[in-house]
Design an enzyme around this catalytic site. Structure first.
Site, short mmCIF file in Angstrom:
data_model
loop_
_atom_site.label_atom_id
_atom_site.label_comp_id
_atom_site.label_asym_id
_atom_site.label_seq_id
_atom_site.Cartn_x
_atom_site.Cartn_y
_atom_site.Cartn_z
N HIS A 78 40.55 23.51 40.64
CA HIS A 78 40.05 24.30 39.46
C HIS A 78 41.26 24.55 38.44
CE1 HIS A 78 42.16 28.18 41.05
NE2 HIS A 78 41.98 27.55 42.27
N ASP A 80 41.14 27.22 36.19
CA ASP A 80 41.24 28.70 35.78
C ASP A 80 42.57 29.43 36.44
OD1 ASP A 80 39.61 28.83 38.36
OD2 ASP A 80 39.40 30.91 37.91
N ASP A 141 48.30 27.83 40.86
CA ASP A 141 47.02 28.01 41.43
C ASP A 141 45.88 27.71 40.42
OD1 ASP A 141 44.78 28.52 43.06
OD2 ASP A 141 45.41 30.69 43.57
N GLU A 175 37.15 29.29 39.60
CA GLU A 175 37.31 29.51 40.89
C GLU A 175 37.82 30.67 41.41
OE1 GLU A 175 39.14 29.02 44.86
OE2 GLU A 175 39.94 29.66 43.05
N GLU A 176 38.91 31.25 40.77
CA GLU A 176 39.49 32.55 41.19
C GLU A 176 38.43 33.75 41.27
OE1 GLU A 176 42.13 32.65 42.50
OE2 GLU A 176 43.35 30.97 41.62
N HIS A 379 49.26 34.27 42.30
CA HIS A 379 48.51 35.34 41.46
C HIS A 379 49.55 36.47 41.31
CE1 HIS A 379 44.47 34.58 43.60
NE2 HIS A 379 44.92 33.62 43.10
#
Length: 408
Positions: A78, A80, A141, A175-176, A379
């Site tokens: 992903h 995003d 990520d 996805e997040e 994150h």
């Protein structure tokens, strides 16, 4: 490694945060910037059937270079990044030949990435680390995963002596916020199985994840002057905090590990007349997962019976443990494990304390274990990724393609 580094830095500097409060797909316009860049880049490196649909899903094909028929496999990441921490103005820093000591990310605010707290840093002494400047997340990520998949396809195109079947790649938005697979066209993707490249440290190989649900609890009260409030005021904040206090105190993220489930209250807000609590429910075991959801229903029912006011529970499932769908085709895990071992990487097979696109895709008919992308501390401002881990991820993807062609 220079090409991998340059590619990752280009991707990381683009703000692609998703937004859970948006109903569009992608949930943010800024995700289109990287989506369109990837679309052009995949065509430029020589992939075929490159598509970018109206919801931001990207797919492409590396044709087979062998005569025999072998299963089409896929790799998914992903693009995003998490809305949990700012991604505006991402400015990655390169730490060469890491010495195992504290890394000062931001001198002005004294933000330090320290192995005293993040002990995994010591695994990477002597390596090149990509870190933040202490003011944003990094975006490894899963831009590390995107980088690795593109780089692996580019390598295979440049080395036709490496024999492989038809390979499909897919990049998803959102996805997040749990929507990465919602509009993924599994039929069009046309793979027998795939791998998400969305794990953390080098060697991770995962085919189990949480069963997941989210809940919102709303309490309605009645505001009365506090001096005249006896037997009249109904404080919605008090109702919500009472309910929160009845959740199992040791079944929270900060006190659980491995396959232990939890309740996670991540948002509380309100006033006397209206208060809300948002939480997630997680468990690897399906029966325990259902019991957790029932407990929440029982608590809301009890509160409504015991005290005045109105409490409403909204709850919905998000995704399920992909183990049920992967175990019947366990050879796809074994291929990834063999690929890692052949490259001198010790596989770390463990459950994911979270979910990936792969967990939803597995239930959509595309069994999809997860392999490492290399990053740590996702994150937030302490996020980092070793460049050597990214290079190894590229090698693993290439080796999986090669082994699949040999075994079928």
């Amino acid at each position: 490694m220079e090409a991998i580094l340059d590619r990752f830095l280009r991707y990381a500097r683009i703000d692609t945060q998703s937004d859970p409060n948006s109903d569009s797909t992608p949930s943010t316009e800024k995700q289109w910037v990287l989506a369109k860049m990837l679309f052009e880049e995949l065509k430029n490196i020589g992939l075929q059937d490159v598509t970018l649909d109206d919801r931001g899903y990207i797919m492409a094909t590396l044709p087979s270079n062998i005569e025999k028929e072998v299963p089409t496999i896929g790799f998914v990441s992903h693009y995003d990044t998490s809305p949990d921490f700012t991604a505006t103005g991402v400015n990655p820093r390169i730490i060469e030949n890491y010495d195992g000591k504290d890394i000062l990310l931001n001198e002005e605010e004294n933000i330090v990435l320290s192995p005293d707290y993040f002990e995994d840093l010591l695994l990477y002494k002597g390596q090149t680390l990509i870190v933040t400047d202490g003011t944003t997340l990094l975006g490894a990520d899963d831009k590390a995963g995107v980088t690795e998949i593109v780089s692996a396809m580019e390598h295979l195109l440049a080395h036709p002596e490496i024999k492989h079947g038809r390979i499909r790649i897919g990049f998803t938005p959102d996805e997040e916020i749990g929507r990465g697979a919602h509009h993924f066209d599994v039929k069009s993707f046309g793979a027998s199985w795939a791998y998400t490249v969305d794990g953390s440290q080098i060697g991770e190989l995962e085919y189990e994840n949480f069963n997941a649900a989210m809940a919102k609890i709303t309490a309605r009260g009645k505001s009365v002057h506090p001096g005249l409030a006896k037997n009249k005021m109904i404080n919605a904040i008090g109702i919500i905090t009472d309910l929160a206090s009845r959740l199992p105190k040791n079944e929270v993220p900060e006190k659980t590990s491995d396959r232990e489930g939890f309740f996670h209250v991540y948002k509380l807000e309100g006033s006397i007349e209206l208060a809300t609590m948002e939480l997630i429910i997680r468990d690897h075991d399906k029966s325990l997962f259902e019991k957790r959801k029932q407990l929440l229903k029982d608590l809301v029912e009890a509160i409504n019976k015991e005290r005045p006011g109105e409490v409403v529970l909204e709850m919905k499932d998000q995704y399920y443990n992909m183990k049920e769908k992967v175990e019947p085709v366990y050879h796809i895990v074994e291929i990834a494990e063999e690929a890692m071992k052949s490259l001198g990487i010790q596989p770390i097979i463990k459950p994911i304390r979270g979910g990936t696109d792969g967990s939803q895709l597995s239930y959509m008919g595309l069994p999809c274990p997860n392999i490492f992308a290399g990053g740590h501390n996702f994150h937030g401002k302490y996020e980092y990724v070793p460049l050597e881990s990214m290079e190894k991820a590229v090698e693993v993807i290439v080796k999986i393609c090669e082994l699949t062609a040999k075994k079928f």
